[in-house]
Design a protein around this motif. Structure first.
Motif, PDB file in Angstrom:
ATOM      1  N   TYR A   1      17.849 -53.046 -43.318  1.00 29.46           N
ATOM      2  CA  TYR A   1      16.528 -52.455 -43.504  1.00 29.46           C
ATOM      3  C   TYR A   1      16.577 -50.874 -44.010  1.00 29.46           C
ATOM      4  CZ  TYR A   1      11.916 -50.772 -42.667  1.00 29.46           C
ATOM      5  OH  TYR A   1      10.568 -50.084 -42.746  1.00 29.46           O
ATOM      6  N   ARG A   2      17.509 -50.103 -43.475  1.00 31.92           N
ATOM      7  CA  ARG A   2      17.349 -48.686 -43.666  1.00 31.92           C
ATOM      8  C   ARG A   2      17.932 -48.548 -44.857  1.00 31.92           C
ATOM      9  NH1 ARG A   2      19.745 -46.003 -38.014  1.00 31.92           N
ATOM     10  NH2 ARG A   2      17.879 -46.851 -36.576  1.00 31.92           N
ATOM     11  N   LEU A   3      19.093 -49.182 -45.322  1.00 33.84           N
ATOM     12  CA  LEU A   3      19.841 -49.155 -46.808  1.00 33.84           C
ATOM     13  C   LEU A   3      18.732 -49.575 -47.800  1.00 33.84           C
ATOM     14  CD1 LEU A   3      23.248 -50.242 -45.817  1.00 33.84           C
ATOM     15  CD2 LEU A   3      22.347 -47.888 -45.889  1.00 33.84           C
ATOM     16  N   ASP A   4      18.148 -50.606 -47.563  1.00 32.28           N
ATOM     17  CA  ASP A   4      16.917 -51.130 -48.571  1.00 32.28           C
ATOM     18  C   ASP A   4      15.725 -50.211 -48.622  1.00 32.28           C
ATOM     19  OD1 ASP A   4      18.128 -53.514 -48.696  1.00 32.28           O
ATOM     20  OD2 ASP A   4      16.838 -54.684 -47.258  1.00 32.28           O
ATOM     21  N   LYS A   5      15.512 -49.395 -47.731  1.00 27.89           N
ATOM     22  CA  LYS A   5      14.587 -48.429 -48.030  1.00 27.89           C
ATOM     23  C   LYS A   5      14.894 -47.279 -48.737  1.00 27.89           C
ATOM     24  CE  LYS A   5      11.583 -45.360 -44.771  1.00 27.89           C
ATOM     25  NZ  LYS A   5      11.214 -45.156 -43.623  1.00 27.89           N
ATOM     26  N   VAL A   6      16.168 -46.992 -48.596  1.00 26.10           N
ATOM     27  CA  VAL A   6      16.867 -45.885 -49.541  1.00 26.10           C
ATOM     28  C   VAL A   6      16.807 -46.240 -50.744  1.00 26.10           C
ATOM     29  CG1 VAL A   6      18.943 -44.676 -49.946  1.00 26.10           C
ATOM     30  CG2 VAL A   6      18.229 -44.919 -47.483  1.00 26.10           C
ATOM     31  N   GLN A   7      17.328 -47.650 -51.184  1.00 28.21           N
ATOM     32  CA  GLN A   7      17.237 -48.213 -52.540  1.00 28.21           C
ATOM     33  C   GLN A   7      15.820 -48.012 -53.131  1.00 28.21           C
ATOM     34  OE1 GLN A   7      18.759 -52.021 -52.706  1.00 28.21           O
ATOM     35  NE2 GLN A   7      19.022 -52.033 -55.148  1.00 28.21           N
ATOM     36  N   ARG A   8      14.814 -48.516 -52.318  1.00 26.29           N
ATOM     37  CA  ARG A   8      13.597 -48.631 -52.854  1.00 26.29           C
ATOM     38  C   ARG A   8      13.025 -47.226 -53.163  1.00 26.29           C
ATOM     39  NH1 ARG A   8      11.655 -50.875 -48.636  1.00 26.29           N
ATOM     40  NH2 ARG A   8      10.501 -49.366 -47.642  1.00 26.29           N
ATOM     41  N   ILE A   9      13.295 -46.246 -52.492  1.00 26.02           N
ATOM     42  CA  ILE A   9      12.701 -44.775 -52.736  1.00 26.02           C
ATOM     43  C   ILE A   9      13.433 -44.272 -53.708  1.00 26.02           C
ATOM     44  CG2 ILE A   9      12.122 -42.553 -51.649  1.00 26.02           C
ATOM     45  CD1 ILE A   9      11.259 -44.129 -49.396  1.00 26.02           C
TER      46      ILE A   9
END
Length: 357
Positions: free
Chosen positions: A318-326
């Protein structure tokens, strides 16, 4: 004449017993003892031509020691008793330096070579005199001392390295020790790294202080040791910026960090700000940065990183997905991970470049 901390400590104790406020000067007139005195005196030429003869000068008595590079003593007063005390002090210092000369001369030879002060025929002569092999695989381990006095550090290092005549421990200054280490045919940098780690651990356990250790490249000849010395120093300079959690730095394993350290500061700030700016400040809080650094330490392994962080694997995803999204970088992909790592390191470069030992 260079006097290391051990010899200076002995001389200081002897001169203190004379209770005459004696100053010890080097050949150039710089005050060596008492320590912390930065005065530099102009020595009369007549004293230099006949150093062992006491000279009364400006209310002081001056006298030199024996040898081609004499030390000088300065005593307050000009009476006959002061002159007698000056002669006694000169003989005591001469005696102590004479006893230390065999080891001191060999150490001074290595010191001059490491500084690049001698080469060619002069270096060959000095090496022959002190039975130092000209052709031998060696590397330099530089110890940068912070809150450890040189005498204690020398004792600790000598106890670790033992009595190997092929190695040399050299005091470069009050904050720097160098171990010139012979490498055998089977020796590799993993062995040297382990030795560096053992030295660092011993200093921490016995002196309760950290020591930074830089390891230069292996050199096949004595004349190239000054290069290994510069590499070891560079490894520490760069390592303290980019690897703050570490204390042992191997020059050959820091290629990316050395490259980034050469990037102009303004350029580093510009590229770092593309990812780290006001818009991403909330994203890259301390917890997120710690997560990403741990992910990189574990070679992008999700399961191992989650285990070490004591979080669920899905939480990490979830944290890595958040980085990718932003920011548009998927840190699970090698190329994106390298890009992020470089931009992050450039920030350290911009903030701390110029820090030197």
């Amino acid at each position: 004449m260079y006097l290391d901390h051990r010899v200076l400590a002995k001389i200081s104790r002897v001169l203190a017993r004379l209770d005459m406020n004696i100053m010890l000067l080097d050949t150039n007139g710089q005050v060596i003892l008492p320590e912390g005195n930065d005065r530099e005196l102009t020595l009369p030429e007549v004293l230099r031509s006949n150093p062992t003869q006491p000279l009364v000068y400006g209310g002081f008595t001056l006298i030199g020691t024996e040898g081609t590079q004499p030390l000088f003593l300065c005593l307050p007063g000009d009476s006959s008793d002061v002159c007698s005390c000056a002669i006694l002090a000169s003989e005591l210092v001469s005696s102590m330096t004479r006893v230390e000369l065999p080891n001191a001369d060999r150490e001074q030879t290595f010191r001059s070579i490491l500084r690049g002060e001698v080469e060619g025929a002069e270096m060959e002569t000095m090496a022959l005199e002190h039975e130092i092999a000209l052709e031998q695989d060696r590397c330099v381990l530089m110890l940068h001392l912070q809150n450890v006095d040189a005498e204690s550090a020398l004792n600790i290092l000598s106890a670790i390295t033992g009595d190997n005549s092929d190695d040399a421990v050299v005091e470069m200054d009050r904050h720097t020790l160098v171990l010139v280490k012979k490498l055998d045919e089977q020796g590799d940098y993993d062995d040297i790294d382990q030795l560096g780690q053992a030295i660092e651990n011993t200093f921490m356990s016995e002196a309760n202080h950290q020591v930074y250790i830089g390891i230069g490249e292996m050199k096949p000849t004595l004349g190239l040791l000054s290069e290994s010395m510069r590499e070891a120093r560079r490894a520490i300079d760069v390592g303290r910026i980019y690897r703050k959690e570490e204390y042992v730095f191997i020059y050959r394993k820091m290629l990316i960090e050395r490259f980034l350290a050469d990037v102009p500061r303004e350029m580093g700030q510009r590229y770092n700000s593309l990812l780290f700016n006001r818009k991403t400040a909330r994203l890259f809080n301390d917890e997120m940065i710690h997560t990403i650094e741990k992910f990189f330490e574990n070679s992008l392994n999700l399961s191992e990183t989650a285990r070490q962080l004591y979080i669920h694997r899905n939480t990490l995803i979830y944290r890595l997905d958040k980085v990718q999204r932003i920011i548009g970088l998927d840190l699970r992909a090698f190329d994106d991970a390298v890009t992020f790592k470089m931009m992050m390191l450039l920030g350290k470069n911009a903030n701390e470049k110029g820090r030197r030992i």
